[in-house]
Write an enzyme that holds these catalytic residues in place. Structure first.
Site, PDB file in Angstrom:
ATOM      1  N   LYS A   1      63.416  59.573  27.930  1.00 23.79           N
ATOM      2  CA  LYS A   1      63.418  60.379  29.159  1.00 23.79           C
ATOM      3  C   LYS A   1      62.140  60.095  29.937  1.00 23.79           C
ATOM      4  CE  LYS A   1      66.311  63.716  30.417  1.00 23.79           C
ATOM      5  NZ  LYS A   1      67.759  63.394  30.475  1.00 23.79           N
TER       6      LYS A   1
ATOM      7  N   HIS B   1      40.998  46.340  53.542  1.00 26.06           N
ATOM      8  CA  HIS B   1      40.131  45.740  54.566  1.00 26.06           C
ATOM      9  C   HIS B   1      39.960  46.647  55.781  1.00 26.06           C
ATOM     10  CE1 HIS B   1      40.589  42.138  52.180  1.00 26.06           C
ATOM     11  NE2 HIS B   1      41.893  42.152  52.354  1.00 26.06           N
TER      12      HIS B   1
ATOM     13  N   ARG C   1      29.426  44.623  55.050  1.00 24.41           N
ATOM     14  CA  ARG C   1      30.799  44.977  55.426  1.00 24.41           C
ATOM     15  C   ARG C   1      31.155  46.334  54.845  1.00 24.41           C
ATOM     16  NH1 ARG C   1      34.791  41.482  51.294  1.00 24.41           N
ATOM     17  NH2 ARG C   1      33.815  42.279  49.407  1.00 24.41           N
TER      18      ARG C   1
ATOM     19  N   THR D   1      68.719  61.784  25.331  1.00 25.11           N
ATOM     20  CA  THR D   1      67.472  61.911  26.106  1.00 25.11           C
ATOM     21  C   THR D   1      67.286  63.371  26.534  1.00 25.11           C
ATOM     22  OG1 THR D   1      68.419  61.375  28.271  1.00 25.11           O
ATOM     23  CG2 THR D   1      67.699  59.528  26.911  1.00 25.11           C
TER      24      THR D   1
ATOM     25  N   GLN E   1      35.050  41.311  42.820  1.00 24.34           N
ATOM     26  CA  GLN E   1      35.053  40.753  41.463  1.00 24.34           C
ATOM     27  C   GLN E   1      33.782  41.138  40.712  1.00 24.34           C
ATOM     28  OE1 GLN E   1      36.178  39.216  44.232  1.00 24.34           O
ATOM     29  NE2 GLN E   1      37.584  37.537  43.791  1.00 24.34           N
TER      30      GLN E   1
HETATM   31  O1  LIG Z   1      35.309  40.808  47.478  1.00 23.25           O
HETATM   32  C1  LIG Z   1      36.115  39.975  47.924  1.00 23.25           C
HETATM   33  N1  LIG Z   1      36.699  39.089  47.076  1.00 23.25           N
HETATM   34  C2  LIG Z   1      37.583  38.129  47.492  1.00 23.25           C
HETATM   35  O2  LIG Z   1      38.096  37.327  46.686  1.00 23.25           O
HETATM   36  C3  LIG Z   1      37.887  38.104  48.874  1.00 23.25           C
HETATM   37  N2  LIG Z   1      38.704  37.328  49.625  1.00 23.25           N
HETATM   38  C4  LIG Z   1      38.609  37.765  50.909  1.00 23.25           C
HETATM   39  O3  LIG Z   1      39.256  37.295  51.872  1.00 23.25           O
HETATM   40  N3  LIG Z   1      37.742  38.814  50.996  1.00 23.25           N
HETATM   41  C5  LIG Z   1      37.268  39.042  49.736  1.00 23.25           C
HETATM   42  N4  LIG Z   1      36.407  39.951  49.250  1.00 23.25           N
END
Ligand SMILES: O=c1[nH]c(=O)c2[nH]c(=O)[nH]c2[nH]1
Length: 301
Positions: free
Chosen positions: A13, A259, A182, A58, A231
């Protein structure tokens, strides 16, 4: 002879909605959960021979979740409650080999009225949720193993500086300008796995404290890291969580890059680039998506 065979099966469930009130006089605590239970075991003939004799309905699973919620003092602690549910199914039915239990906990934050915590009124303070996935499996006729993954979902964050993205590969497909300042925004989805030696040890793991700590590591790292990329910030969050909590084995993050692009106002003779930028268009689609799992390096000794 049939030319097909059943490869994998589980059933149960999903989306069982549950709300519990714990009353201590006038002081009330609440917990709201969404539960999924999927069983694995000797159910093959229900698929291949239309034989329902071993099928735990269930609907009965749903009833069981409500009964266990009534009886358990651990409903607030979703990792322990999910283990209780899983353990119930594998120990009650000899033909059930594994129970997969997922629980999402929905937020109810107590109201602060005239500077005082209210007895019985709550509000939804953000859409982020806490979750767990618990697998209870028979290892032999008596013993069971437990795997626990906990998580944090949908924690929306944004910072207006302290984030750069430059030095990335440039070729004929590249139009994105480099930036050393940014807006950075993401909707955090994090999960982490525990090292569980036995079912009995589950009650001794401070799941609530570890959840609070990983949530605050995530927020603090997001706020204070001078981010070179999503990353690099993701990796730092996971590394700090693993360094702080020896009970966890792996940390997994899924971070969309939401973005915010500078709007082109130069067409109207208004400066809105780089240092002059303060008007942006939020783009929720398409979004970048950065996913990684980090674990401890195995000792070479
Ligand atoms: O932090 C980011 N990693 C990316 O891999 C990436 N690619 C992108 O266009 N902007 C960003 N920003």
């Amino acid at each position: 002879m049939s030319n097909v065979s059943l490869k994998e099966q589980r059933y149960g469930k999903n989306n069982v909605r549950l709300f519990k009130v714990v009353r201590t006089g006038k002081w009330h605590e609440v917990v709201e959960l969404t539960v999924c239970v999927l069983l694995e075991g000797d159910f093959v003939t229900s698929y291949t021979e239309a034989d329902n004799s071993k099928v735990v309905a269930t609907d009965s699973m749903k009833n069981t979740i409500y009964i266990l919620a009534k009886q358990s003092p651990h409903v607030q602690n979703i990792e322990i409650f999910a283990t209780e549910i899983g353990h119930h199914f594998v120990s009650t039915y000899s033909h059930v080999s594994k129970a997969n239990v997922s629980i999402t906990k929905h937020k109810w934050t107590r109201m602060l009225i005239d500077g005082k915590l209210h007895d019985h009124s709550f509000y939804r303070d953000g859409e982020d949720t806490r979750s767990t996935k618990v697998v209870v499996a028979k290892t032999n006729s008596k013993d069971v193993s437990v795997q626990i993954e906990s998580g944090l979902k949908n924690l929306l964050v944004l910072k207006t500086t302290g984030s750069a993205f430059y030095g990335f590969l440039r070729d004929k497909f590249t139009t994105l300008p480099e930036t050393n300042d940014r807006i950075l925004s993401t909707n955090v989805d994090a999960t982490w796995t525990y090292n569980i030696p036995s079912v009995a040890s589950v009650k001794n793991i401070p799941f609530d404290d570890i959840f609070d700590s990983i949530r605050s590591i995530t927020l603090k790292t997001f706020a204070t890291d001078n981010s070179a990329s999503v990353q690099a910030t993701l990796y730092l969050m996971a590394k700090l969580a693993l360094e702080k909590h020896s009970q966890i084995e792996t940390v997994h993050y899924e971070l969309p890059n939401i973005h915010y692009f500078e709007y082109d106002l130069e067409r109207f003779d208004l400066k809105n680039k780089l240092k002059d930028a303060n008007i942006y268009t939020p783009f929720d689609k398409p979004n970048g998506l950065i996913i990684a799992t980090v674990s401890r390096t195995k000792s070479k000794l």
